[in-house]
Design a protein around this motif. Structure first.
Motif, PDB file in Angstrom:
ATOM      1  N   GLU A  63      13.324  62.325   7.506  1.00 36.99           N
ATOM      2  CA  GLU A  63      13.966  63.271   8.416  1.00 36.99           C
ATOM      3  C   GLU A  63      12.904  64.132   9.080  1.00 36.99           C
ATOM      4  N   TYR A  64      13.187  64.511  10.316  1.00 40.66           N
ATOM      5  CA  TYR A  64      12.291  65.357  11.087  1.00 40.66           C
ATOM      6  C   TYR A  64      13.024  66.639  11.454  1.00 40.66           C
ATOM      7  N   SER A  65      12.294  67.738  11.389  1.00 39.75           N
ATOM      8  CA  SER A  65      12.847  69.030  11.787  1.00 39.75           C
ATOM      9  C   SER A  65      11.717  69.872  12.365  1.00 39.75           C
ATOM     10  N   LEU A  66      12.097  70.945  13.018  1.00 35.62           N
ATOM     11  CA  LEU A  66      11.087  71.847  13.557  1.00 35.62           C
ATOM     12  C   LEU A  66      10.553  72.738  12.446  1.00 35.62           C
ATOM     13  N   SER A  67       9.259  72.960  12.470  1.00 37.09           N
ATOM     14  CA  SER A  67       8.641  73.935  11.569  1.00 37.09           C
ATOM     15  C   SER A  67       8.938  75.326  12.120  1.00 37.09           C
ATOM     16  N   GLU A  68       8.497  76.330  11.422  1.00 33.88           N
ATOM     17  CA  GLU A  68       8.656  77.698  11.924  1.00 33.88           C
ATOM     18  C   GLU A  68       7.954  77.840  13.276  1.00 33.88           C
ATOM     19  N   LEU A  69       6.763  77.278  13.375  1.00 32.82           N
ATOM     20  CA  LEU A  69       6.026  77.316  14.635  1.00 32.82           C
ATOM     21  C   LEU A  69       6.796  76.563  15.721  1.00 32.82           C
ATOM     22  N   GLY A  70       7.347  75.417  15.379  1.00 31.03           N
ATOM     23  CA  GLY A  70       8.145  74.653  16.333  1.00 31.03           C
ATOM     24  C   GLY A  70       9.388  75.409  16.769  1.00 31.03           C
ATOM     25  N   ARG A  71      10.052  76.078  15.812  1.00 27.95           N
ATOM     26  CA  ARG A  71      11.243  76.869  16.152  1.00 27.95           C
ATOM     27  C   ARG A  71      10.891  78.035  17.070  1.00 27.95           C
ATOM     28  N   ARG A  82      16.882  65.614  12.175  1.00 25.85           N
ATOM     29  CA  ARG A  82      17.257  64.297  12.683  1.00 25.85           C
ATOM     30  C   ARG A  82      16.410  63.208  12.051  1.00 25.85           C
ATOM     31  N   ARG A  83      17.029  62.044  11.873  1.00 24.07           N
ATOM     32  CA  ARG A  83      16.305  60.862  11.435  1.00 24.07           C
ATOM     33  C   ARG A  83      15.698  60.183  12.652  1.00 24.07           C
ATOM     34  N   PHE A  84      14.712  59.324  12.403  1.00 25.61           N
ATOM     35  CA  PHE A  84      14.003  58.648  13.482  1.00 25.61           C
ATOM     36  C   PHE A  84      14.974  57.954  14.437  1.00 25.61           C
ATOM     37  N   ASP A 118       0.088  68.867  14.496  1.00 28.11           N
ATOM     38  CA  ASP A 118      -0.073  70.174  15.116  1.00 28.11           C
ATOM     39  C   ASP A 118       0.876  71.221  14.544  1.00 28.11           C
ATOM     40  N   GLN A 119       1.579  70.858  13.478  1.00 29.76           N
ATOM     41  CA  GLN A 119       2.435  71.755  12.697  1.00 29.76           C
ATOM     42  C   GLN A 119       3.637  72.286  13.474  1.00 29.76           C
ATOM     43  N   LEU A 120       4.125  71.506  14.427  1.00 33.95           N
ATOM     44  CA  LEU A 120       5.330  71.869  15.153  1.00 33.95           C
ATOM     45  C   LEU A 120       6.565  71.190  14.557  1.00 33.95           C
ATOM     46  N   VAL A 121       6.337  70.074  13.875  1.00 33.94           N
ATOM     47  CA  VAL A 121       7.424  69.284  13.283  1.00 33.94           C
ATOM     48  C   VAL A 121       7.109  69.042  11.809  1.00 33.94           C
ATOM     49  N   ILE A 122       8.163  69.048  11.008  1.00 37.90           N
ATOM     50  CA  ILE A 122       8.050  68.732   9.579  1.00 37.90           C
ATOM     51  C   ILE A 122       8.681  67.368   9.347  1.00 37.90           C
ATOM     52  N   ARG A 123       7.964  66.526   8.649  1.00 39.14           N
ATOM     53  CA  ARG A 123       8.461  65.192   8.285  1.00 39.14           C
ATOM     54  C   ARG A 123       8.771  65.216   6.797  1.00 39.14           C
ATOM     55  N   ALA A 124      10.015  64.948   6.446  1.00 41.75           N
ATOM     56  CA  ALA A 124      10.432  64.927   5.043  1.00 41.75           C
ATOM     57  C   ALA A 124      10.810  63.498   4.676  1.00 41.75           C
ATOM     58  N   GLN A 125      10.117  62.952   3.688  1.00 36.71           N
ATOM     59  CA  GLN A 125      10.390  61.590   3.236  1.00 36.71           C
ATOM     60  C   GLN A 125      11.076  61.656   1.879  1.00 36.71           C
ATOM     61  N   PHE A 126      12.168  60.898   1.746  1.00 34.87           N
ATOM     62  CA  PHE A 126      12.936  60.887   0.517  1.00 34.87           C
ATOM     63  C   PHE A 126      12.752  59.538  -0.170  1.00 34.87           C
ATOM     64  N   ASN A 127      12.507  59.581  -1.451  1.00 33.86           N
ATOM     65  CA  ASN A 127      12.314  58.347  -2.224  1.00 33.86           C
ATOM     66  C   ASN A 127      13.672  57.777  -2.617  1.00 33.86           C
ATOM     67  N   GLU A 128      14.261  57.096  -1.670  1.00 33.16           N
ATOM     68  CA  GLU A 128      15.561  56.470  -1.855  1.00 33.16           C
ATOM     69  C   GLU A 128      15.449  55.023  -1.402  1.00 33.16           C
ATOM     70  N   THR A 129      16.476  54.257  -1.703  1.00 37.17           N
ATOM     71  CA  THR A 129      16.542  52.896  -1.210  1.00 37.17           C
ATOM     72  C   THR A 129      17.798  52.790  -0.358  1.00 37.17           C
ATOM     73  N   PRO A 130      17.685  52.513   0.914  1.00 29.15           N
ATOM     74  CA  PRO A 130      16.455  52.371   1.691  1.00 29.15           C
ATOM     75  C   PRO A 130      15.799  53.740   1.895  1.00 29.15           C
ATOM     76  N   PRO A 131      14.499  53.749   2.201  1.00 27.39           N
ATOM     77  CA  PRO A 131      13.794  55.017   2.403  1.00 27.39           C
ATOM     78  C   PRO A 131      14.417  55.816   3.553  1.00 27.39           C
ATOM     79  N   ARG A 132      14.416  57.118   3.383  1.00 25.23           N
ATOM     80  CA  ARG A 132      14.976  58.007   4.405  1.00 25.23           C
ATOM     81  C   ARG A 132      13.897  58.995   4.802  1.00 25.23           C
TER      82      ARG A 132
END
Length: 113
Positions: free
Chosen positions: A82-90, A39-41, A66-80
């Protein structure tokens, strides 16, 4: 001393250890929101309309730290971002599912009672 940058679980109690990571009003709700999808913010904020943007930002940062969520930033315009659960979060999915079941039973009882 524990700073915002370094979070250490100091309790030997397993329940306290979990609450150190996901305790509070918003973290379980955020994890529940991310349980099935990336999901996005803005999507997270829309699914949790009573959380302020600042609190959501802070809570996501802590969950990432705390390594429960992964934040992925994409170098796009506009910036994007995304957040997802890490393995620990899952791995929290069964806990969240049981919380959901218990909460549904509780809410049903309140309506009946």
């Amino acid at each position: 001393m524990v700073t915002k940058e370094e979070h250490k679980v100091v309790s030997a109690c397993p329940v306290s250890a979990v609450l150190d990571l996901i305790g509070g009003k918003w973290k379980p709700v955020i994890l529940y929101c991310l349980r099935s999808d990336v999901r996005r913010f803005g999507e997270i904020a829309a699914r949790i309309p009573t959380i302020s943007r600042k609190v959501l930002t802070d809570q996501l940062k802590e969950l990432e730290r705390d390594q429960l969520v992964i934040r992925a930033q994409f170098n796009e315009t506009p910036p994007r971002v995304e957040y997802s659960l890490s393995e620990l979060g899952r791995s929290m999915a069964p806990v969240l599912a049981e919380m959901e079941k218990w909460g549904m039973r509780y809410l049903e009882k309140r309506v009946e009672g």
